[in-house]
Design a protein around this motif. Sequence first.
Motif, PDB file in Angstrom:
ATOM      1  N   CYS A   8       0.840  -1.193   0.000  1.00 45.39           N
ATOM      2  CA  CYS A   8       0.000   0.000   0.000  1.00 45.39           C
ATOM      3  C   CYS A   8       0.884   1.255   0.000  1.00 45.39           C
ATOM      4  O   CYS A   8       2.060   1.183   0.344  1.00 45.39           O
ATOM      5  CB  CYS A   8      -0.884  -0.009   1.236  1.00 45.39           C
ATOM      6  SG  CYS A   8      -1.992  -1.411   1.282  1.00 45.39           S
ATOM      7  N   ASP A  15      -1.076   9.564  -1.751  1.00 43.43           N
ATOM      8  CA  ASP A  15      -2.277   8.717  -1.792  1.00 43.43           C
ATOM      9  C   ASP A  15      -2.313   7.736  -0.621  1.00 43.43           C
ATOM     10  O   ASP A  15      -2.789   6.629  -0.727  1.00 43.43           O
ATOM     11  CB  ASP A  15      -2.404   8.004  -3.143  1.00 43.43           C
ATOM     12  CG  ASP A  15      -1.173   7.171  -3.476  1.00 43.43           C
ATOM     13  OD1 ASP A  15      -0.163   7.299  -2.752  1.00 43.43           O
ATOM     14  OD2 ASP A  15      -1.222   6.409  -4.443  1.00 43.43           O
ATOM     15  N   ALA A  18      -5.229   5.512   0.382  1.00 49.66           N
ATOM     16  CA  ALA A  18      -5.604   4.335  -0.398  1.00 49.66           C
ATOM     17  C   ALA A  18      -5.154   3.041   0.271  1.00 49.66           C
ATOM     18  O   ALA A  18      -5.478   1.959  -0.201  1.00 49.66           O
ATOM     19  CB  ALA A  18      -4.998   4.439  -1.800  1.00 49.66           C
TER      20      ALA A  18
END
Length: 68
Positions: A8, A15, A18
Amino acid sequence: MCQHQPPCPTADSTDREAAHLVAHHPEQGWSLLCNGVLLFEDTGELLPDGQIIAPHRPLGTEHVMTAA
Ligand SMILES: [Zn+2]
């Protein structure tokens, strides 16, 4: 901390949100992502290094109170 494949986004990535949720506590208004980011209901964030990100998204219409 993150054991996902592919990994991730890290906490210092733009980001970062996310990343996968590892804990979700809507009654307390926060979630923990697998990259160590604490994500608050108002879109504010607390990074693993202690850095605080101010809320950056407008709240959804479900939070809007219409005055009678
Ligand atoms: Zn992950």
